[in-house]
Design a protein around this motif. Structure first.
Motif, PDB file in Angstrom:
ATOM      1  N   LYS A   1      -9.720  -4.325   8.703  1.00  0.00           N
ATOM      2  CA  LYS A   1     -10.276  -3.467   7.644  1.00  0.00           C
ATOM      3  C   LYS A   1     -11.801  -3.418   7.776  1.00  0.00           C
ATOM      4  O   LYS A   1     -12.397  -4.229   8.489  1.00  0.00           O
ATOM      5  CB  LYS A   1      -9.919  -4.034   6.263  1.00  0.00           C
ATOM      6  CG  LYS A   1      -8.431  -4.152   5.980  1.00  0.00           C
ATOM      7  CD  LYS A   1      -8.187  -4.642   4.546  1.00  0.00           C
ATOM      8  CE  LYS A   1      -6.736  -5.040   4.350  1.00  0.00           C
ATOM      9  NZ  LYS A   1      -6.466  -5.622   3.014  1.00  0.00           N
TER      10      LYS A   1
ATOM     11  N   ASP B   1      -3.585  -9.824   4.912  1.00  0.00           N
ATOM     12  CA  ASP B   1      -2.708  -9.382   3.817  1.00  0.00           C
ATOM     13  C   ASP B   1      -1.482 -10.285   3.738  1.00  0.00           C
ATOM     14  O   ASP B   1      -0.922 -10.684   4.767  1.00  0.00           O
ATOM     15  CB  ASP B   1      -2.223  -7.946   4.059  1.00  0.00           C
ATOM     16  CG  ASP B   1      -3.305  -6.917   3.734  1.00  0.00           C
ATOM     17  OD1 ASP B   1      -4.312  -7.286   3.112  1.00  0.00           O
ATOM     18  OD2 ASP B   1      -3.105  -5.737   4.108  1.00  0.00           O
TER      19      ASP B   1
ATOM     20  N   ARG C   1      -3.051  -6.049  -2.198  1.00  0.00           N
ATOM     21  CA  ARG C   1      -3.580  -6.629  -0.956  1.00  0.00           C
ATOM     22  C   ARG C   1      -4.937  -7.290  -1.177  1.00  0.00           C
ATOM     23  O   ARG C   1      -5.745  -6.804  -1.960  1.00  0.00           O
ATOM     24  CB  ARG C   1      -3.716  -5.535   0.106  1.00  0.00           C
ATOM     25  CG  ARG C   1      -2.376  -4.952   0.538  1.00  0.00           C
ATOM     26  CD  ARG C   1      -2.565  -3.824   1.528  1.00  0.00           C
ATOM     27  NE  ARG C   1      -1.293  -3.175   1.824  1.00  0.00           N
ATOM     28  CZ  ARG C   1      -0.484  -3.519   2.828  1.00  0.00           C
ATOM     29  NH1 ARG C   1      -0.831  -4.486   3.650  1.00  0.00           N
ATOM     30  NH2 ARG C   1       0.658  -2.889   3.019  1.00  0.00           N
TER      31      ARG C   1
ATOM     32  N   ASP D   1      -4.770  -0.939  -1.037  1.00  0.00           N
ATOM     33  CA  ASP D   1      -5.530  -0.401   0.098  1.00  0.00           C
ATOM     34  C   ASP D   1      -4.786   0.776   0.709  1.00  0.00           C
ATOM     35  O   ASP D   1      -3.558   0.852   0.634  1.00  0.00           O
ATOM     36  CB  ASP D   1      -5.704  -1.475   1.179  1.00  0.00           C
ATOM     37  CG  ASP D   1      -6.611  -2.611   0.749  1.00  0.00           C
ATOM     38  OD1 ASP D   1      -7.358  -2.435  -0.233  1.00  0.00           O
ATOM     39  OD2 ASP D   1      -6.565  -3.670   1.382  1.00  0.00           O
TER      40      ASP D   1
ATOM     41  N   VAL E   1      -9.128   1.206   7.371  1.00  0.00           N
ATOM     42  CA  VAL E   1      -8.987   0.884   5.944  1.00  0.00           C
ATOM     43  C   VAL E   1     -10.399   0.734   5.384  1.00  0.00           C
ATOM     44  O   VAL E   1     -11.124  -0.202   5.720  1.00  0.00           O
ATOM     45  CB  VAL E   1      -8.184  -0.419   5.714  1.00  0.00           C
ATOM     46  CG1 VAL E   1      -8.057  -0.710   4.219  1.00  0.00           C
ATOM     47  CG2 VAL E   1      -6.803  -0.346   6.352  1.00  0.00           C
TER      48      VAL E   1
ATOM     49  N   LEU F   1      -4.128   2.860   4.241  1.00  0.00           N
ATOM     50  CA  LEU F   1      -4.294   2.955   5.691  1.00  0.00           C
ATOM     51  C   LEU F   1      -4.526   4.416   6.044  1.00  0.00           C
ATOM     52  O   LEU F   1      -3.669   5.268   5.807  1.00  0.00           O
ATOM     53  CB  LEU F   1      -3.044   2.417   6.396  1.00  0.00           C
ATOM     54  CG  LEU F   1      -3.092   2.422   7.921  1.00  0.00           C
ATOM     55  CD1 LEU F   1      -4.219   1.548   8.458  1.00  0.00           C
ATOM     56  CD2 LEU F   1      -1.752   1.934   8.495  1.00  0.00           C
TER      57      LEU F   1
ATOM     58  N   TYR G   1      -5.348  -5.856   7.641  1.00  0.00           N
ATOM     59  CA  TYR G   1      -4.226  -5.124   7.040  1.00  0.00           C
ATOM     60  C   TYR G   1      -2.949  -5.437   7.811  1.00  0.00           C
ATOM     61  O   TYR G   1      -2.958  -5.501   9.046  1.00  0.00           O
ATOM     62  CB  TYR G   1      -4.531  -3.627   7.129  1.00  0.00           C
ATOM     63  CG  TYR G   1      -3.559  -2.725   6.406  1.00  0.00           C
ATOM     64  CD1 TYR G   1      -3.762  -2.376   5.072  1.00  0.00           C
ATOM     65  CD2 TYR G   1      -2.451  -2.192   7.076  1.00  0.00           C
ATOM     66  CE1 TYR G   1      -2.886  -1.529   4.414  1.00  0.00           C
ATOM     67  CE2 TYR G   1      -1.574  -1.340   6.425  1.00  0.00           C
ATOM     68  CZ  TYR G   1      -1.790  -1.014   5.089  1.00  0.00           C
ATOM     69  OH  TYR G   1      -0.917  -0.171   4.447  1.00  0.00           O
TER      70      TYR G   1
END
Ligand code: BG6
Length: 467
Positions: free
Chosen positions: A450, A418, A429, A374, A382, A376, A434
């Motif tokens: 997210k 996560d 992830r 993923d 996300v 950021l 997140y």
């Protein structure tokens, strides 16, 4: 004929999952003892499990986020060495206190706790005495389970005995287990397996005695196995693999017997376990209330002429093979994740239907999800549309399976937040939330919702009416 409406039951357990060592951190705090995971070697380039997502210190914030997402259930595991630092004997009050607080926090937010008794992190002190190969570990597990039922049984209604016993036996080394050192390592593995079946049966019996109204079941990783073609040899190979990978782990708890293909495999491989008088009765008498299972993908295998290499280099979803028994092959009809796991939502429905037909017990999905890198983005965003897509397609198939008669009581994707993957670090992830850290830079560990968080929140709010 009247058309059946397709919808999820009203009390459907919309949830999400984690496991203790992958999310908690605090690996040596408040009296926790060492587990095999703590002393195991971490693969190069990826983090260890010492801090993980720091859930141990941030559980309140995390539970508040789970509640905001609307989770009806949260599936987590208890760290055996927080409760019994040496696996048996001395009880650590601080460990009880932590899970007491966590369970109370969940209940206060109307989230049903679904507790895995043991998820890969065997106490190291037990391992030193032979781990699951030693029958004393059965007693240690039984006593540990008794302690959990005693302290938490008033609030926990759903218990899972052992997470992915099948993967521990087949891919233990990849999952951080310490490898068998005997002259016949395979026999030792299947001996461990037999002892785990006994331990599980004892926990099921105890749970029924100590916690009336509670439900308990096994939690293997199940992957429907496709033959690579309609060639009878390939079909035979699929049967072979399915018997030793899937059904072995459910036939024991549900029917109390080793299936014949698995048995002849163990004879062929010279790894039939020593079974003491009374063992099979103990297993037969304990009846699970439901089947929990983890699903990530199906598997496809072909006949093997004896030349394939052995399975040990695979992982939970990547099948290599066993000479003369089956050989893993890629399924050309399926796409793969960034980590090489095939994506098969229809296979999820096929797996659900098969489990329902074979065992006729309520089913609970305790893991399903997409591991990805993923990103950021600016402004704490996300955009994990790929995860939404994966989950949407799987939930769609679950919904159809329910309309086809499958008794599915809940769905707990991996993972609520996560956490550190079993062997591929924090960069792989799975979460709806997140956690701001990298493999080796802990940053501020802050939590960021997210896109999938908001999507799943809505799915739960409308009980999966629209996906
Ligand atoms: C399951 C395990 O095998 O798959 C989890 O129960 C694990 O502990 C999950 O994290 C995903 O696997 P991985 O290897 O990507 O972490």
């Amino acid at each position: 004929m009247e058309r059946k409406t397709i919808s999820f039951p009203k009390d459907f357990l919309w949830g999400a999952s984690t496991s203790a060592y992958q999310v908690e951190g605090a690996w040596n705090e408040d009296g926790k003892g060492l587990s095999v995971i703590d002393v195991g070697k971490t693969p190069e380039g990826v983090t260890d499990f010492k801090v993980a997502s720091d859930h141990y210190h941030r559980y309140k914030e995390d539970v508040a986020l789970f509640a905001e997402m609307g989770l009806k259930a949260y599936r987590f595991s208890i760290s055996w060495t927080r409760i019994f630092p040496e696996g048996a004997g001395r009880l650590n009050e601080k460990g009880i206190e932590f899970y007491d607080k966590l369970i109370n926090e969940l209940k206060a937010h109307n989230i049903e706790p679904i507790v895995t008794i043991y998820h890969f992190d065997l106490p190291y002190e037990l391992q030193k005495k032979g781990g699951w190969a030693n029958r004393e570990t059965i007693e240690a597990y039984e006593n540990y389970a008794r302690t959990l039922f005693k302290y938490f049984g008033d609030r926990v209604k759903y218990w899972l005995t052992i997470n992915e016993q099948n993967m521990v036996v087949m891919y233990g080394a990849v999952l951080g287990m310490i490898e068998a050192k005997s002259d016949n390592p395979k026999k030792e593995l299947y001996q461990q397996n037999h002892h785990m079946f006994l331990a599980q049966a004892k926990a099921i019996k105890l749970c029924h005695e100590m916690c009336p109204g509670a439900k308990i079941g096994p939690a293997p990783n199940i992957a429907y196995v496709y033959p690579a073609s309609s060639k009878p040899e390939d079909v035979l190979a699929a049967q072979n693999f399915s018997s030793i990978r899937n059904w072995l782990y459910l036939d024991l708890p549900v029917f109390g017997r080793y299936n014949s293909v698995a048995w002849s495999y163990m004879e062929r491989e010279n790894c039939v376990p020593d079974i003491e008088e009374g063992d099979m009765n103990i297993i037969k008498e304990a009846k699970p209330d439901f089947i929990a299972f983890n699903y990530y993908s199906t598997a496809t295998v072909a006949w093997d002429d004896g030349t394939s290499s052995s399975n040990s280099t695979g992982d939970q979803q990547i099948v290599i093979g066993e000479p003369g028994f089956y050989k893993g092959v890629a399924n050309p009809h399926l796409e793969k994740t960034q980590f090489g796991w095939e994506i098969d939502p229809l296979g999820f429905r096929i797996t659900l239907r098969e489990l329902h037909d074979r065992y006729n017990l309520p089913l609970l999905v305790t893991e399903n999800g997409l591991g990805a890198y993923d990103k950021l983005e600016e402004g704490d965003v996300v955009n994990d549309d790929y995860r939404i897509e994966y989950l949407r397609k799987h939930i769609e198939q679950a919904k159809i399976a329910i309309s086809e008669g499958v008794n599915l009581i809940g769905y707990c994707p991996w993972s609520a937040i996560d956490l550190v993957s079993t062997h591929q670090g924090i960069s792989k992830r799975y979460g709806f939330i997140y956690v701001n850290r990298d493999e080796f830079d802990l940053k501020d560990l802050r939590r960021i919702k997210k896109k999938s968080f908001y999507w799943y929140k809505n799915v739960i709010a409308i009980n999966g009416e629209e996906l």
